[in-house]
Scaffold this motif. Structure first.
Motif, PDB file in Angstrom:
ATOM      1  N   TYR A  69       0.820  -1.203   0.000  1.00 19.15           N
ATOM      2  CA  TYR A  69       0.000   0.000   0.000  1.00 19.15           C
ATOM      3  C   TYR A  69       0.859   1.259   0.000  1.00 19.15           C
ATOM      4  CZ  TYR A  69      -5.001   0.622  -0.261  1.00 19.15           C
ATOM      5  OH  TYR A  69      -6.285   0.837  -0.734  1.00 19.15           O
ATOM      6  N   LYS A  70       2.158   1.063  -0.188  1.00 21.86           N
ATOM      7  CA  LYS A  70       3.091   2.114  -0.562  1.00 21.86           C
ATOM      8  C   LYS A  70       3.812   1.548  -1.776  1.00 21.86           C
ATOM      9  CE  LYS A  70       3.720   3.807   4.175  1.00 21.86           C
ATOM     10  NZ  LYS A  70       4.696   4.156   5.246  1.00 21.86           N
ATOM     11  N   ALA A  71       3.587   2.156  -2.924  1.00 18.84           N
ATOM     12  CA  ALA A  71       3.995   1.531  -4.179  1.00 18.84           C
ATOM     13  C   ALA A  71       5.513   1.507  -4.327  1.00 18.84           C
ATOM     14  CB  ALA A  71       3.366   2.266  -5.357  1.00 18.84           C
ATOM     15  N   GLY A  72       5.993   0.539  -5.091  1.00 22.27           N
ATOM     16  CA  GLY A  72       7.423   0.371  -5.331  1.00 22.27           C
ATOM     17  C   GLY A  72       7.829  -1.068  -5.090  1.00 22.27           C
ATOM     18  N   SER A  73       8.808  -1.279  -4.227  1.00 23.04           N
ATOM     19  CA  SER A  73       9.328  -2.623  -4.001  1.00 23.04           C
ATOM     20  C   SER A  73       8.261  -3.564  -3.442  1.00 23.04           C
ATOM     21  CB  SER A  73      10.536  -2.577  -3.063  1.00 23.04           C
ATOM     22  OG  SER A  73      10.180  -2.035  -1.808  1.00 23.04           O
ATOM     23  N   GLN A  74       7.366  -3.043  -2.603  1.00 22.38           N
ATOM     24  CA  GLN A  74       6.289  -3.887  -2.085  1.00 22.38           C
ATOM     25  C   GLN A  74       5.356  -4.346  -3.201  1.00 22.38           C
ATOM     26  OE1 GLN A  74       4.561  -4.593   1.422  1.00 22.38           O
ATOM     27  NE2 GLN A  74       6.704  -5.202   1.507  1.00 22.38           N
ATOM     28  N   THR A  75       5.120  -3.484  -4.171  1.00 26.03           N
ATOM     29  CA  THR A  75       4.261  -3.859  -5.290  1.00 26.03           C
ATOM     30  C   THR A  75       4.936  -4.940  -6.136  1.00 26.03           C
ATOM     31  OG1 THR A  75       3.748  -1.487  -5.335  1.00 26.03           O
ATOM     32  CG2 THR A  75       2.740  -2.856  -7.028  1.00 26.03           C
ATOM     33  N   GLU A  76       6.235  -4.791  -6.357  1.00 30.17           N
ATOM     34  CA  GLU A  76       6.980  -5.813  -7.095  1.00 30.17           C
ATOM     35  C   GLU A  76       6.935  -7.150  -6.369  1.00 30.17           C
ATOM     36  OE1 GLU A  76      10.740  -4.328  -9.331  1.00 30.17           O
ATOM     37  OE2 GLU A  76      10.668  -3.205  -7.443  1.00 30.17           O
ATOM     38  N   LEU A  77       7.081  -7.103  -5.050  1.00 29.53           N
ATOM     39  CA  LEU A  77       7.067  -8.331  -4.258  1.00 29.53           C
ATOM     40  C   LEU A  77       5.725  -9.038  -4.369  1.00 29.53           C
ATOM     41  CD1 LEU A  77       8.248 -10.273  -2.140  1.00 29.53           C
ATOM     42  CD2 LEU A  77       7.522  -8.648  -0.369  1.00 29.53           C
ATOM     43  N   LEU A  78       4.636  -8.291  -4.226  1.00 27.60           N
ATOM     44  CA  LEU A  78       3.321  -8.916  -4.297  1.00 27.60           C
ATOM     45  C   LEU A  78       3.072  -9.504  -5.679  1.00 27.60           C
ATOM     46  CD1 LEU A  78       0.682  -9.527  -2.816  1.00 27.60           C
ATOM     47  CD2 LEU A  78      -0.195  -7.315  -3.597  1.00 27.60           C
ATOM     48  N   LYS A  79       3.495  -8.813  -6.714  1.00 32.12           N
ATOM     49  CA  LYS A  79       3.319  -9.337  -8.079  1.00 32.12           C
ATOM     50  C   LYS A  79       4.072 -10.657  -8.243  1.00 32.12           C
ATOM     51  CE  LYS A  79       3.936  -8.029 -12.964  1.00 32.12           C
ATOM     52  NZ  LYS A  79       2.521  -7.981 -13.392  1.00 32.12           N
ATOM     53  N   ALA A  80       5.291 -10.711  -7.717  1.00 27.73           N
ATOM     54  CA  ALA A  80       6.084 -11.943  -7.824  1.00 27.73           C
ATOM     55  C   ALA A  80       5.426 -13.081  -7.047  1.00 27.73           C
ATOM     56  CB  ALA A  80       7.502 -11.699  -7.314  1.00 27.73           C
ATOM     57  N   GLN A  81       4.891 -12.787  -5.880  1.00 30.80           N
ATOM     58  CA  GLN A  81       4.231 -13.828  -5.086  1.00 30.80           C
ATOM     59  C   GLN A  81       2.995 -14.372  -5.794  1.00 30.80           C
ATOM     60  OE1 GLN A  81       3.490 -12.176  -1.198  1.00 30.80           O
ATOM     61  NE2 GLN A  81       5.612 -12.444  -0.523  1.00 30.80           N
ATOM     62  N   ILE A  82       2.244 -13.490  -6.430  1.00 30.33           N
ATOM     63  CA  ILE A  82       1.060 -13.940  -7.168  1.00 30.33           C
ATOM     64  C   ILE A  82       1.473 -14.841  -8.331  1.00 30.33           C
ATOM     65  CG2 ILE A  82      -0.864 -13.153  -8.613  1.00 30.33           C
ATOM     66  CD1 ILE A  82      -0.786 -10.534  -6.889  1.00 30.33           C
ATOM     67  N   ALA A  83       2.536 -14.465  -9.032  1.00 33.73           N
ATOM     68  CA  ALA A  83       3.009 -15.267 -10.165  1.00 33.73           C
ATOM     69  C   ALA A  83       3.488 -16.649  -9.732  1.00 33.73           C
ATOM     70  CB  ALA A  83       4.128 -14.523 -10.888  1.00 33.73           C
ATOM     71  N   GLU A  84       3.977 -16.740  -8.490  1.00 37.11           N
ATOM     72  CA  GLU A  84       4.529 -18.005  -7.999  1.00 37.11           C
ATOM     73  C   GLU A  84       3.501 -18.872  -7.277  1.00 37.11           C
ATOM     74  OE1 GLU A  84       7.746 -16.622  -5.625  1.00 37.11           O
ATOM     75  OE2 GLU A  84       8.910 -15.898  -7.347  1.00 37.11           O
ATOM     76  N   MET A  85       2.252 -18.447  -7.208  1.00 33.33           N
ATOM     77  CA  MET A  85       1.225 -19.262  -6.547  1.00 33.33           C
ATOM     78  C   MET A  85       1.095 -20.628  -7.221  1.00 33.33           C
ATOM     79  SD  MET A  85      -1.911 -16.583  -5.765  1.00 33.33           S
ATOM     80  CE  MET A  85      -3.085 -17.955  -5.614  1.00 33.33           C
ATOM     81  N   VAL A 107      -5.267 -11.945 -13.336  1.00 39.76           N
ATOM     82  CA  VAL A 107      -4.047 -12.734 -13.526  1.00 39.76           C
ATOM     83  C   VAL A 107      -4.326 -14.221 -13.305  1.00 39.76           C
ATOM     84  CG1 VAL A 107      -1.742 -13.180 -12.607  1.00 39.76           C
ATOM     85  CG2 VAL A 107      -2.509 -10.829 -12.956  1.00 39.76           C
ATOM     86  N   LEU A 108      -5.055 -14.536 -12.244  1.00 43.04           N
ATOM     87  CA  LEU A 108      -5.336 -15.946 -11.961  1.00 43.04           C
ATOM     88  C   LEU A 108      -6.196 -16.577 -13.052  1.00 43.04           C
ATOM     89  CD1 LEU A 108      -5.996 -15.946  -8.091  1.00 43.04           C
ATOM     90  CD2 LEU A 108      -3.870 -16.418  -9.321  1.00 43.04           C
ATOM     91  N   LYS A 109      -7.169 -15.849 -13.556  1.00 43.68           N
ATOM     92  CA  LYS A 109      -8.034 -16.396 -14.604  1.00 43.68           C
ATOM     93  C   LYS A 109      -7.208 -16.804 -15.824  1.00 43.68           C
ATOM     94  CE  LYS A 109     -12.027 -15.218 -17.506  1.00 43.68           C
ATOM     95  NZ  LYS A 109     -13.058 -14.177 -17.819  1.00 43.68           N
ATOM     96  N   ALA A 110      -6.172 -16.008 -16.131  1.00 39.26           N
ATOM     97  CA  ALA A 110      -5.341 -16.295 -17.305  1.00 39.26           C
ATOM     98  C   ALA A 110      -4.317 -17.380 -17.037  1.00 39.26           C
ATOM     99  CB  ALA A 110      -4.637 -15.016 -17.752  1.00 39.26           C
ATOM    100  N   ASN A 111      -3.757 -17.415 -15.819  1.00 38.47           N
ATOM    101  CA  ASN A 111      -2.604 -18.279 -15.552  1.00 38.47           C
ATOM    102  C   ASN A 111      -2.837 -19.365 -14.507  1.00 38.47           C
ATOM    103  OD1 ASN A 111      -0.876 -16.618 -17.262  1.00 38.47           O
ATOM    104  ND2 ASN A 111      -0.994 -15.090 -15.627  1.00 38.47           N
ATOM    105  N   ASN A 112      -3.861 -19.228 -13.713  1.00 42.82           N
ATOM    106  CA  ASN A 112      -4.105 -20.165 -12.613  1.00 42.82           C
ATOM    107  C   ASN A 112      -5.611 -20.198 -12.343  1.00 42.82           C
ATOM    108  OD1 ASN A 112      -3.966 -21.734 -10.306  1.00 42.82           O
ATOM    109  ND2 ASN A 112      -2.485 -20.434  -9.242  1.00 42.82           N
ATOM    110  N   PRO A 113      -6.398 -20.668 -13.307  1.00 40.50           N
ATOM    111  CA  PRO A 113      -7.853 -20.499 -13.253  1.00 40.50           C
ATOM    112  C   PRO A 113      -8.552 -21.212 -12.104  1.00 40.50           C
ATOM    113  CG  PRO A 113      -7.214 -21.923 -15.082  1.00 40.50           C
ATOM    114  CD  PRO A 113      -5.959 -21.321 -14.555  1.00 40.50           C
ATOM    115  N   THR A 114      -7.885 -22.148 -11.455  1.00 39.15           N
ATOM    116  CA  THR A 114      -8.500 -22.797 -10.291  1.00 39.15           C
ATOM    117  C   THR A 114      -8.086 -22.128  -8.982  1.00 39.15           C
ATOM    118  OG1 THR A 114      -6.710 -24.435 -10.208  1.00 39.15           O
ATOM    119  CG2 THR A 114      -8.697 -25.021 -11.451  1.00 39.15           C
ATOM    120  N   GLY A 115      -7.317 -21.041  -9.066  1.00 41.26           N
ATOM    121  CA  GLY A 115      -6.941 -20.292  -7.876  1.00 41.26           C
ATOM    122  C   GLY A 115      -8.148 -19.628  -7.227  1.00 41.26           C
ATOM    123  N   LYS A 116      -8.014 -19.362  -5.944  1.00 46.70           N
ATOM    124  CA  LYS A 116      -9.098 -18.761  -5.169  1.00 46.70           C
ATOM    125  C   LYS A 116      -8.619 -17.475  -4.487  1.00 46.70           C
ATOM    126  CE  LYS A 116     -12.110 -22.036  -5.960  1.00 46.70           C
ATOM    127  NZ  LYS A 116     -13.331 -21.776  -6.762  1.00 46.70           N
TER     128      LYS A 116
END
Length: 422
Positions: A159-175, A206-215
């Motif tokens: 909720y402060k953009a920058g490195s935290q946003t990059e981190l969350l994006k990477a975590q979502i991609a690695e689900m 993102v999940l619909k495109a890459n991980n459609p069974t994600g919740k």
């Protein structure tokens, strides 16, 4: 009154602050001095308008620790793959080179309102005649049981953009396939009321495109939220069965997390998750508290010029202010900054001060070309900034209108960042 001089956020990088001649409000001074702390939608706008409109009569110093500003607005579009990180990153070179603003990249660690000085982590002391604070938000300690800033790498707030946003994006991609993304939404008031729910939409995209069974699980302490019907209809249309929103009536406010085990407990029921985005309760950025202009959480201000109730020579803009009916948004901060800059310039140079006018629009993207918005106009009263009228997208709008709304938001982003940074 002598103020607390505690250093916060550790030691910052030393900055060689180029101090100009002091201001007209004190004897033997050639120019008025304005120090602006915080280089976001409020601070950068105020600094630019002061420098531009005063035509050299005011010496403006902008204090901002980051050399690149990543906007919180549109950061969810980066999470959703609609933007690159560079698209939401902006620098301060034009403000310095073209507007003559003294841009100092350092932390402000103290404000002495008696001597009218700001102390920086690097040791420089900046005198001011008027001080504008636009520090954004900090988080309330202990707001979410089990979470603290020490856990922000395991469970990012982003909720402060920058490195935290990059981190969350990477975590979502690695689900993992079929994994679970959890969000702990904040209580009112907080930065960008539609923000968490646009983020949910972008994660779902993102999940619909890459991980459609994600919740996706959303634990929310509120019974309702901004654009609620629009988001929920959008989730049902675009991401059916993926998003489980748990509001106050179903235990959404009774939440704890365990970053070590990656679990979230909602109303006594523990769930193992793969990503947990914790957005805690919020308050004004720390320097406003150090300056002694908050009520413990936010900084109460006068509606006509954004000056604080505690000190007429200190102004607070944007998220950190307690001003009335305006939401905490980038658009609102930009609008308040223009009113403030006009009032400060008038007080320091005798120039005309125009009646304050405020407005806000918040756009949100639910899916590709499915944009919605909410907004209002406001006026200054003796009590607060008061809402005059408003508008909101309607459920059931056709796809052409929704696409046009999204394109409108793109135009606004270009416009506001130009207004901030030149």
């Amino acid at each position: 009154m002598k103020l607390n001089r505690r250093i916060f956020l550790g030691t910052g990088a030393a900055a060689a602050a180029s101090l100009s001649a002091p201001g007209v409000l004190a004897s033997n001074h050639e120019k008025a001095r304005v120090v602006v702390i915080g280089g976001g939608a409020g601070g950068a706008t105020a600094a630019r308008y002061l420098a531009k409109d005063s035509k050299g009569e005011i010496n403006v110093t902008l204090v901002e620790p980051s050399r690149t500003y990543f906007s919180c607005f549109f950061s969810s579009l980066y999470l959703g793959g609609f933007k690159e990180l560079a698209d939401i990153g902006h620098t301060y070179g034009t403000l310095a080179a073209e507007y003559g603003i003294n841009v100092v990249h350092d932390w402000a660690v103290d404000v002495d309102r008696d001597s009218k000085t700001v102390t920086l982590a690097g040791g420089a002391v900046l005198p001011y005649d008027k001080l504008i604070l636009s520090p954004g938000i900090d988080f309330v300690d202990g707001a979410v049981e089990g979470w603290s800033l020490a856990a922000q790498n395991a469970m990012p707030h982003s909720y402060k953009a920058g490195s935290q946003t990059e981190l969350l994006k990477a975590q979502i991609a690695e689900m993992p396939e079929g994994g679970t993304f959890a969000m702990v939404a904040p209580p009112n008031p907080y930065r960008c009321p539609p923000g968490p729910y646009e983020r949910v939409s972008m994660v779902a995209h993102v999940l619909k495109a890459n991980n459609p069974t994600g919740k996706i699980i959303v634990a929310d302490p509120k019974p309702k939220f901004s654009k609620m019907a629009l988001f929920q209809n959008g989730w049902n249309d675009h991401y059916p069965g993926m998003v489980d929103w748990i509001g106050e009536d179903f235990g959404g406010g009774n939440v704890s997390v365990n970053p070590d085990d990656m679990t979230i407990t909602i109303d006594g029921e523990e769930t193992k998750v793969d990503v947990c985005n914790v957005i805690p309760a919020q308050k004004a950025g720390r320097i406003a508290e150090i300056a002694g202009v908050t009520d413990g959480n936010w900084a109460p201000v006068n509606a006509e010029d954004m000056s604080t109730k505690a000190d007429p020579d200190v102004y607070v803009l944007g998220d950190a202010s307690q001003q009335g009916d305006m939401p905490k948004s980038g658009f609102a901060a930009n609008s308040q900054a223009k009113v403030c800059a006009n009032a400060v310039r008038g007080a320091l140079t005798g120039s005309k001060v125009f009646p304050p006018k405020f407005s806000n629009t918040c756009w949100s993207l639910i899916a590709t070309n499915d944009g919605v918005k909410v907004g209002a106009t406001y006026e200054a009263t003796d009590e607060k900034i008061a809402k005059v009228d408003g508008f909101i997208s309607q459920t059931g709008e056709d796809s052409a209108l929704r696409k046009a709304t999204y394109e409108e938001s793109e135009g606004w982003y270009t416009g506001i960042t130009s207004d901030m940074f030149g």
